[in-house]
Each structure stands twice: as structure tokens, then as C-alpha cells.
Design a protein around this motif. Structure first.
Motif: not given
Length: 352
Positions: A244-252, A264-270, A288-297
Motif C-alpha cells: 500500500a505504501t510502495a513506490d510504483v516506479i520503484d517496483l516497475a 491496480d495492486w497498490i489501489d487494492q492494497a490501500i 468497489i475494488k480499490g481506494a480510488i473508487d472510494l476517494a472518487w465517491k
């Protein structure tokens, strides 16, 4: 038998051949894939990417992480262990087919070492297969070679213990003589599983180091299976909270997973980190699958508490606390970062 000894040389040097022969092309291909994907996501102007220094910074990060010096150390050490193993294997073959050894005093040792050498062959093939797979996946980090060394030593250690305990080296029992070599060959493929099982049983029996609060496993995230979990654990992502706290670019940079999958994985993990197992209720009942969905609403985003009330019903939670949670997600820096990348997810055509 001399031709066989020469045939063993490229097998011994295989880790070094992979590093020296393929590293440069691998690094270039890895950098190109990450940068092309960021362009497709229209993410080059995103703050996270600028923080990495843009294209040049990401390319430098890839070259640094997969540096020749970093890869050569474990690859050289692994080649040394392979050299010892293939030397013993060659001597054993001399004894079996030519009834001679390089040193006659080693005859008894070689007879007793046959099960262990079979385990060595098994773990070598497993390591080779893993290395080749990671190579074509653009994921050949130093962890590959350190893991190979660990698997090699663990497999041989188990083989020595089992062989010594049951006297399977020089005088195997007739009832198991027909298949005991296969058992030792399989040790190389199952050593880590066996060690994990032993540690789990020991912790359960002794209750040593048992955490007060169990950490959510990575496999709770949709799309992460046991193999992807092992790969993420190599980079220190050992649970949902780490992801949940990982850096996307670092993992890429450090793994072969594409950026869209990691978002998508980080979104779900949060969401899992905030709600625990109740996050599955939102996925099953409210889509509602991830944190973005909740934040958007969230109330801060929409100006309405209607969705927060519906979410509270699904979670069987207090509506005000649920609304606060959604607002917190809306203001969370990590959510904002992956939300920005997610909003740029639309692909562009080659003509553009």
C-alpha cells in the motif's frame, strides 16, 4: 571422459555467461519498456515521474539496480559452488563407469555422496530454469543468484541429513533403492517449500515470535498468486501494508510487472490496509475494488454523503466514520498519486 569434463565448463559458467552476455541488452530493453508504458499512460509530466528525473533518471535507476558489479558478485559465487558440485559429479561418474577416481582415497566419499549429487543435479536444473525465465521476463536481478545459492545450499543440506539419517549413500535399503534417487532429485524443487513448512510447524508448536496482530497476506489482493507474492517479497513487499505504501516506479524498475498492474495492486492494497477483510464486502456487494473508487465517491469529491451512507450499510459501520474514511482517502498522497496515473491510463495510438 575428458569430453564430459569440457562439457561441464559452460554449465559451471552459466551464471556468468548470462550476466556478461545478456545484461546490457536486458537493461536497455527494460528501460525502453518502462518509458514506453509511461508515455502510453501520458504520465511523463506526473510529479512522481518528474521526481525520478524523467526518462534519463529512470534509465539510470534501471542501470544502477541491474549493475554489472552487483550481478557479478552473486553470479561468481554461484559459479564457484557449481564448480565444486560438477567436480564431485565428474569424479563420481569416473567411479561408476570407469571404476577409477582422481584420488583413490575419495572412493568411499563418492559412494556416500551419490544421493547428494543427485540433489545437486535437481537444484541446478531448477536454478537454470528460473534464471532463463527471469531473463526473458526482463527481471534478472541479483536476487535470482542469491536465491539460487540459498536453494543450492539448503537442498544439499537436506540431502546430507536425509542420506546420513537413513544410510542411503553406500547401502540403500532394497525396498527404496529403485526410487530413492528420484526423491533426492526432487529435493531441489521442494527445498524452500519444506523449509517453510518446518518453520511454520516450529512457530506453531513453540509460539515463538507469534505476532499479536496478523498481517494481511499479499494474496488477498486480486491478481497476486503465490509466485507473484514470492517475487514481491524479494523486494521487501511482505504484506498488504508494504504494498500500500510502495513506490510504483520503484517496483516497475525492480520487477517485471507493468505499471498498470502495479497501480491496480497498490489501489487494492490501500483499501485492504484501511478496511482489512471488510474490503472484500465492498468488492462483492458494492463493486468497489480499490481506494480510488472510494476517494472518487467521497463527500469531499462529490459534495454528497449519499455514497458514504450506502458504503456504511455494506460495511455495517457508522456513516460519519465511513464518510471521514472516504475523505481521508481522497486527501491521501499515495491515493492521489496512483489516481493521477490511473486517470492517464488511456492509451495513445502510434500516430499520435
Amino acid at each position: 571422459m575428458e569430453f564430459l569434463a569440457f562439457g561441464f565448463i559452460p554449465l559451471i559458467l552459466f551464471p556468468l555467461i548470462v550476466v556478461i552476455g545478456f545484461r546490457r541488452a536486458f537493461v536497455a530493453r527494460k528501460s525502453k519498456e518502462i518509458i514506453e508504458e509511461l508515455h502510453k499512460l501520458r504520465a511523463m509530466d506526473v510529479q512522481l515521474v518528474r521526481g525520478w528525473g524523467g526518462e534519463s533518471g529512470i534509465s539510470q535507476a534501471v542501470a544502477s539496480y541491474y549493475s554489472l558489479s552487483g550481478l557479478l558478485v552473486p553470479a561468481s559465487l554461484l559459479a564457484f559452488f557449481y564448480a565444486v558440485g560438477f567436480l564431485l559429479l565428474y569424479m563420481c561418474l569416473l567411479l561408476i563407469f570407469c571404476n577409477c577416481t582422481l584420488w583413490d582415497s575419495c572412493r568411499a566419499l563418492l559412494l556416500a555422496a551419490r544421493p547428494c549429487l543427485m540433489a545437486f543435479v535437481g537444484v541446478y536444473l531448477f536454478n537454470m530454469g528460473t534464471t532463463v525465465r527471469r531473463l526473458y521476463l526482463n527481471d534478472l536481478s541479483e536476487h535470482v543468484f542469491w536465491s539460487s545459492i540459498n536453494r543450492l545450499l539448503l537442498s544439499l543440506g537436506l540431502a546430507v541429513v536425509i542420506s546420513t539419517a537413513y544410510n542411503l549413500g553406500r547401502n540403500p535399503d532394497k525396498e527404496i533403492q529403485q526410487y530413492f534417487y528420484f526423491v533426492f532429485f526432487a529435493i531441489g524443487f521442494l527445498a524452500n517449500v519444506f523449509l517453510g513448512w518446518v518453520m511454520e510447524v516450529a512457530l506453531r508448536v513453540t509460539k515463538i515470535g507469534k505476532p499479536k496482530v496478523s498481517e494481511l497476506p499479499l494474496q488477498m489482493v486480486e491478481g497476486i498468486n503465490i509466485w507473484r507474492e514470492f517475487r514481491l517479497e524479494e523486494e521487501g513487499i511482505e504484506g498488504v501494508q508494504n504494498l500500500a505504501t510502495a513506490d510504483v516506479i520503484d517496483l516497475a524498475v525492480k520487477t517485471h510487472f507493468n505499471i498498470r498492474t502495479l497501480i491496480d495492486w497498490i489501489d487494492q492494497a490501500i483499501l485492504l490496509d484501511r478496511l482489512g477483510v471488510k474490503a472484500r464486502l465492498l468488492a462483492d456487494k458494492a463493486f468497489i475494488k480499490g481506494a480510488i473508487d472510494l476517494a472518487w465517491k467521497s463527500p469531499l469529491s462529490t459534495g454528497s454523503t449519499t455514497t458514504a451512507g450506502l458504503v456504511a450499510q455494506v460495511l455495517e459501520a457508522d456513516p460519519q466514520l465511513t464518510a471521514n474514511l472516504m475523505d481521508n482517502l481522497y486527501e491521501d498522497a499515495q491515493v492521489q498519486t496512483i489516481w493521477t496515473l490511473w486517470q492517464t491510463k488511456r492509451e495513445i495510438s502510434a500516430a499520435e
